[in-house]
Scaffold this motif. Structure first.
Motif, PDB file in Angstrom:
ATOM      1  N   UNK A 278       0.857  -1.198   0.000  1.00 33.28           N
ATOM      2  CA  UNK A 278       0.000   0.000   0.000  1.00 33.28           C
ATOM      3  C   UNK A 278       0.888   1.242   0.000  1.00 33.28           C
ATOM      4  N   UNK A 279       0.605   2.157  -0.908  1.00 35.60           N
ATOM      5  CA  UNK A 279       1.362   3.409  -0.976  1.00 35.60           C
ATOM      6  C   UNK A 279       0.429   4.563  -0.662  1.00 35.60           C
ATOM      7  N   UNK A 280       1.006   5.684  -0.288  1.00 43.16           N
ATOM      8  CA  UNK A 280       0.228   6.885   0.024  1.00 43.16           C
ATOM      9  C   UNK A 280       0.069   7.723  -1.246  1.00 43.16           C
ATOM     10  N   UNK A 281      -1.123   7.743  -1.793  1.00 45.80           N
ATOM     11  CA  UNK A 281      -1.403   8.593  -2.941  1.00 45.80           C
ATOM     12  C   UNK A 281      -1.698  10.014  -2.497  1.00 45.80           C
ATOM     13  N   UNK A 282      -1.867  10.902  -3.461  1.00 39.77           N
ATOM     14  CA  UNK A 282      -2.161  12.292  -3.120  1.00 39.77           C
ATOM     15  C   UNK A 282      -3.524  12.444  -2.466  1.00 39.77           C
ATOM     16  N   UNK A 283      -4.411  11.493  -2.719  1.00 42.58           N
ATOM     17  CA  UNK A 283      -5.752  11.583  -2.135  1.00 42.58           C
ATOM     18  C   UNK A 283      -6.102  10.358  -1.305  1.00 42.58           C
ATOM     19  N   UNK A 284      -5.081   9.728  -0.694  1.00 44.80           N
ATOM     20  CA  UNK A 284      -5.353   8.596   0.188  1.00 44.80           C
ATOM     21  C   UNK A 284      -4.562   7.361  -0.207  1.00 44.80           C
ATOM     22  N   UNK A 285      -4.663   6.272   0.593  1.00 44.00           N
ATOM     23  CA  UNK A 285      -3.906   5.049   0.342  1.00 44.00           C
ATOM     24  C   UNK A 285      -4.305   4.393  -0.983  1.00 44.00           C
ATOM     25  N   UNK A 286      -3.310   3.797  -1.624  1.00 43.09           N
ATOM     26  CA  UNK A 286      -3.533   3.074  -2.877  1.00 43.09           C
ATOM     27  C   UNK A 286      -2.899   1.691  -2.737  1.00 43.09           C
ATOM     28  N   UNK A 287      -3.673   0.652  -3.019  1.00 37.01           N
ATOM     29  CA  UNK A 287      -3.167  -0.718  -2.916  1.00 37.01           C
ATOM     30  C   UNK A 287      -2.604  -1.156  -4.257  1.00 37.01           C
ATOM     31  N   UNK A 288      -1.376  -1.715  -4.214  1.00 30.68           N
ATOM     32  CA  UNK A 288      -0.701  -2.167  -5.423  1.00 30.68           C
ATOM     33  C   UNK A 288      -0.392  -3.650  -5.318  1.00 30.68           C
ATOM     34  N   UNK A 289      -0.644  -4.375  -6.410  1.00 31.86           N
ATOM     35  CA  UNK A 289      -0.288  -5.790  -6.484  1.00 31.86           C
ATOM     36  C   UNK A 289       0.901  -5.930  -7.425  1.00 31.86           C
ATOM     37  N   UNK A 290       2.003  -6.426  -6.892  1.00 32.04           N
ATOM     38  CA  UNK A 290       3.222  -6.606  -7.671  1.00 32.04           C
ATOM     39  C   UNK A 290       3.309  -8.082  -8.053  1.00 32.04           C
ATOM     40  N   UNK A 291       3.207  -8.347  -9.336  1.00 33.58           N
ATOM     41  CA  UNK A 291       3.204  -9.735  -9.804  1.00 33.58           C
ATOM     42  C   UNK A 291       4.607 -10.336  -9.700  1.00 33.58           C
ATOM     43  N   UNK A 292       4.719 -11.626  -9.537  1.00 33.30           N
ATOM     44  CA  UNK A 292       6.029 -12.277  -9.514  1.00 33.30           C
ATOM     45  C   UNK A 292       6.778 -12.050 -10.823  1.00 33.30           C
ATOM     46  N   UNK A 293       8.066 -11.783 -10.723  1.00 34.21           N
ATOM     47  CA  UNK A 293       8.886 -11.578 -11.899  1.00 34.21           C
ATOM     48  C   UNK A 293       8.815 -10.175 -12.483  1.00 34.21           C
ATOM     49  N   UNK A 294       8.318  -9.227 -11.741  1.00 33.23           N
ATOM     50  CA  UNK A 294       8.243  -7.865 -12.251  1.00 33.23           C
ATOM     51  C   UNK A 294       9.652  -7.346 -12.534  1.00 33.23           C
ATOM     52  N   UNK A 295       9.785  -6.544 -13.581  1.00 35.10           N
ATOM     53  CA  UNK A 295      11.079  -6.045 -14.005  1.00 35.10           C
ATOM     54  C   UNK A 295      11.167  -4.527 -13.805  1.00 35.10           C
ATOM     55  N   UNK A 296      12.400  -4.055 -13.684  1.00 36.89           N
ATOM     56  CA  UNK A 296      12.590  -2.604 -13.681  1.00 36.89           C
ATOM     57  C   UNK A 296      12.083  -2.022 -14.991  1.00 36.89           C
ATOM     58  N   UNK A 297      11.441  -0.867 -14.880  1.00 33.62           N
ATOM     59  CA  UNK A 297      10.844  -0.142 -16.011  1.00 33.62           C
ATOM     60  C   UNK A 297       9.447  -0.635 -16.337  1.00 33.62           C
ATOM     61  N   UNK A 298       8.989  -1.696 -15.648  1.00 30.30           N
ATOM     62  CA  UNK A 298       7.576  -2.044 -15.794  1.00 30.30           C
ATOM     63  C   UNK A 298       6.734  -0.946 -15.151  1.00 30.30           C
ATOM     64  N   UNK A 299       5.547  -0.742 -15.687  1.00 29.01           N
ATOM     65  CA  UNK A 299       4.672   0.314 -15.194  1.00 29.01           C
ATOM     66  C   UNK A 299       3.369  -0.291 -14.692  1.00 29.01           C
ATOM     67  N   UNK A 300       3.047   0.023 -13.448  1.00 29.47           N
ATOM     68  CA  UNK A 300       1.773  -0.394 -12.862  1.00 29.47           C
ATOM     69  C   UNK A 300       0.782   0.755 -13.014  1.00 29.47           C
ATOM     70  N   UNK A 301      -0.373   0.472 -13.567  1.00 29.07           N
ATOM     71  CA  UNK A 301      -1.372   1.510 -13.827  1.00 29.07           C
ATOM     72  C   UNK A 301      -2.568   1.308 -12.897  1.00 29.07           C
ATOM     73  N   UNK A 302      -2.865   2.362 -12.132  1.00 30.17           N
ATOM     74  CA  UNK A 302      -4.046   2.360 -11.262  1.00 30.17           C
ATOM     75  C   UNK A 302      -5.049   3.336 -11.858  1.00 30.17           C
ATOM     76  N   UNK A 303      -6.150   2.830 -12.344  1.00 26.37           N
ATOM     77  CA  UNK A 303      -7.122   3.648 -13.045  1.00 26.37           C
ATOM     78  C   UNK A 303      -7.807   4.661 -12.107  1.00 26.37           C
ATOM     79  N   UNK A 304      -8.074   5.833 -12.649  1.00 27.22           N
ATOM     80  CA  UNK A 304      -8.880   6.868 -11.983  1.00 27.22           C
ATOM     81  C   UNK A 304      -8.310   7.324 -10.651  1.00 27.22           C
ATOM     82  N   UNK A 305      -6.976   7.280 -10.520  1.00 28.76           N
ATOM     83  CA  UNK A 305      -6.362   7.822  -9.301  1.00 28.76           C
ATOM     84  C   UNK A 305      -5.410   8.973  -9.646  1.00 28.76           C
ATOM     85  N   UNK A 306      -5.637   9.584 -10.811  1.00 32.10           N
ATOM     86  CA  UNK A 306      -4.840  10.735 -11.206  1.00 32.10           C
ATOM     87  C   UNK A 306      -5.550  12.031 -10.877  1.00 32.10           C
ATOM     88  N   UNK A 307      -5.417  13.012 -11.750  1.00 35.68           N
ATOM     89  CA  UNK A 307      -5.949  14.350 -11.532  1.00 35.68           C
ATOM     90  C   UNK A 307      -7.300  14.493 -12.216  1.00 35.68           C
TER      91      UNK A 307
END
Length: 370
Positions: A278-307
């Protein structure tokens, strides 16, 4: 209206020296510092105004000639320039038939820069902004006159705001018009200016302006607030206030349009096995699931948590770039475990790969250059 010569007690053919002498004598007698009587103060104002007119050769000539002075080739007539103005509407205002101009004018627009934090941009915010600007004078309420007094009709132009002259030319007699030099085209003079604003009808003051900053604004955007700028001279309508937005730098998040960008450091073991965090977003906690084998430069996208979008509905996304962290120091036991993993998992030898600018590289560059 009292005659200026009578006010000063001199003859109409009095010399400049006689006029000055009469004024000094009356000023010593009527000045408020010497004579506190109210009637003395009024007389002192009349005496001062009469002296201002009669001590100026041009104003005295106009006063002696009356409002409709017939002065061929005199008093600064502009020859063919005046003829041209008469036919094509010159004269700079206050011309024949236009009437006196108003003292009240629109105030200037004002520009102010306002700083907002990135988290305030997500949903918008409310701020009370301090503005140092011109406001209506509370003493005269824009009349420019001292309390209990009012403007007086100009005795040079008779209230018309202009002086007309008849000029002889090759085309015959031409009537020209120019703004009155005594009242500056207003048609009235103010014998007793407001002591608070010095006859301007407005004063400088600091006031608070409530501002609703909409969601989705970005640096450089200007918000217009009609009628919140400077009050005009003589209580004229206010100009507009423009607020230029500047979004402060954030140490964790940056921005790409309506999306938020961030970098997530992931331990090597979590990258191999996968995990949930769980990370602290600008508008509250955001839960992230990191899949096994994730690589550097991979991008995790959380929908509708931007501006929140400035124009339209919905929100952007939160894009998190992964950076796998390799440990630099291992205990003896940890090193043995890694060596066992290396033996059991036969990896190919290090080799050059085809160059490509991944999404993480773009996120990293934007983050450090924000």
């Amino acid at each position: 209206m009292a005659d200026h010569y009578d006010v000063l007690g001199v003859q109409r053919d009095a010399s400049d020296a006689d006029i000055k002498k009469a004024y000094r004598r009356l000023a010593r007698e009527l000045h408020p510092d010497v004579n506190p009587a109210p009637e003395a103060a009024e007389r002192f104002k009349d005496v001062t105004h009469a002296y201002d007119v009669l001590s100026d050769p041009e104003q005295r000539r106009r006063y002696d000639a009356g409002p409709q002075a017939d002065s061929p080739f005199g008093g600064g007539a502009g020859g063919f320039s005046d003829i041209f103005d008469a036919f094509f509407g010159g004269g700079g205002g206050g011309g024949r038939g236009s009437g006196p101009r108003s003292r009240a004018e629109r105030g200037q627009d004002a520009l102010l820069r306002i700083d907002v934090d990135l988290d305030e941009v997500v949903f918008g915010t409310h701020k009370d902004v301090e503005v140092d600007t011109a406001v209506l004078c509370e003493t005269c309420h824009g009349s420019c006159c001292a309390p209990g007094t009012s403007p007086r009709t100009c005795d040079i132009c008779g209230g018309s705001g202009s002086i007309q002259r008849q000029v002889r030319s090759l085309l015959g007699n031409v009537v020209t018009s120019a703004p009155c030099g005594t009242c500056r085209g207003y048609g009235t003079v103010i014998p007793s200016p407001c002591p608070t604003c010095q006859g301007q009808g407005r004063v400088r003051a600091r006031r608070t302006v409530p501002v609703d900053v909409p969601a989705g604004v970005d640096s450089g955007l200007r918000l217009q607030m009609p009628g919140q700028g400077e009050v005009g001279p003589a209580g004229g309508p206010s100009g507009d206030l423009y607020l230029e937005i500047r979004v402060r730098h954030d140490d964790v998040f940056s921005r790409d349009g309506d999306d938020l960008l961030a970098t997530l450091e992931v331990a090597m073991t979590d990258a191999v096995l996968g995990t949930t965090t769980t990370i602290d977003g600008l508008d509250g906690p955001v839960e992230l699931e990191i899949r096994p084998g994730v690589q550097s430069a991979d991008v995790l996208v959380i929908k509708d948590r931007g501006i929140t979008k400035l124009r339209g509905s919905g929100r952007g996304d939160l894009r998190v770039g992964v950076q796998v962290v390799t440990p630099t120091k291992l205990s003896h036991k940890e090193r043995q475990l890694v060596e066992q993993l290396a033996k059991s998992h036969k990896a190919s030898a290090p080799q050059l790969a085809r160059f490509q600018q991944g999404m993480f590289g773009k996120l990293r560059d934007r983050f450090f250059n924000f």
